[in-house]
Scaffold this active site. Sequence first.
Site, PDB file in Angstrom:
ATOM      1  N   CYS A   1       7.600 -91.835 -25.198  1.00  0.00           N
ATOM      2  CA  CYS A   1       8.108 -90.873 -24.347  1.00  0.00           C
ATOM      3  C   CYS A   1       7.040 -90.273 -23.672  1.00  0.00           C
ATOM      4  CB  CYS A   1       9.115 -89.708 -24.759  1.00  0.00           C
ATOM      5  SG  CYS A   1       9.241 -88.454 -23.814  1.00  0.00           S
TER       6      CYS A   1
ATOM      7  N   CYS B   1       6.902 -86.557 -22.766  1.00  0.00           N
ATOM      8  CA  CYS B   1       6.680 -85.744 -24.081  1.00  0.00           C
ATOM      9  C   CYS B   1       5.352 -85.259 -24.607  1.00  0.00           C
ATOM     10  CB  CYS B   1       7.122 -86.631 -25.118  1.00  0.00           C
ATOM     11  SG  CYS B   1       8.976 -86.815 -25.313  1.00  0.00           S
TER      12      CYS B   1
END
Lengths: 105, 306
Positions: free
Chosen positions: A30, A33
């Site tokens: 991700c 993230c």
Amino acid sequence: MLTELTDQNFDQEVLKNEGIVVVDFWAPWCGACQMVGSIIDELENEMGDKVQVGKCNVDKNEDIASKLSIMSLPAIKIFKAGKIAKEFTGAQNKDVLKKAIEELI
Amino acid sequence: MYDLIIIGAGPAGLAASIYASRYKLKHLIIGEEVGGQIMKASRIENWPGEESITGMQLTENFRKQVEKLGGEIINIGVDDIEKLEGGFRIVTDDEKVFEAKTIIFALGMKPRKMNLPKEDEFIGKGISYCATCDAMFFKKKDVVIIGGGDSAATAALHLAEFANSVQLLYKNGTKIFEPVWEERMLENGKITLESFENILEIIGESKIEGIAYETQDRQKKELKVQGIFIEIGSTPGAVIAKDLGVETDEHEFIIVKPDQSTNIEGVYAAGDITTASNKLRQIVTAAAEGAIAASSVYKTIKMDKK
């Protein structure tokens, strides 16, 4: 100190914690993230004496992700006395998170 | 004072920085998310020099090159811009102040919402605008994707690696994905494609249980799904530029001349947010516009020094 949260220690470190715990749910694939991750590191530096800050890799800890019905990353949840007090989905800027934490202290 | 501040850290902003470094312009990039929209791309196969690469890896490559050449990136949003004598004053969300002689707006686009009832309520709880980010939460589940473009097609292919079934719904027969993506979807086995007229409702109370829609031949249909992925394109994020007085077209794209300059002296724009490159809005066009904008800034500043 930043806590590495897992399926095994989540109960003890977060749900049974009487204080405030900020949890950053993330995964290596991700992109957003990564950015949130460095904001979380900064928050830990600045507020680590008042609140506990932890990161949970949902790729390795699917049980807790499924128990908390996490369906989107990055996800940040702030627990107070073991209950979710505030939650955010998607990248957030540092000020928003800082304010949310301060409101709970 | 900086020669140039680039606002936005996607392909346009990063390419502008690479050129600015080589022109020895003293510059800074301010951006909320390095990579921007490409961070959401699971596969990129039309960036020359890379047969197939993830958005995250390509972003990392861009970032490394920018930093190696001396470009500095600050991860934050811009709150306010003010015109000064001979430049601009930029205030970030954390109230830091920077001054620059010129600005390049490389703000990119934001995902477009469907504006369905309950859409906001279910964001992060079954509704997603990013298949790359969220696909793994839909292992062995049934999902629907709404959209008819390349981002919808690549999302469908990525989701098919995890989900039990993937239904792609495109509006009014409008499929605009590249034929290569359509071929791969049809070969996949898990993916089905259908044209719809209207989305009627998201079914479910505390979690998503399904979606009701009207097919192109006006039949009402319901699908049992646990996830809804919305890939219906994006809208330009030009607000901060408009506040400064930068002119946009009726769809909010910043109007630029062939040298990427705008109606305001010293203000340039590059990438998906502009009216340039025939609005193709690809990584390759964003990067090209970034390069042109940086070269225009260089010419302006060099002329000023003479």
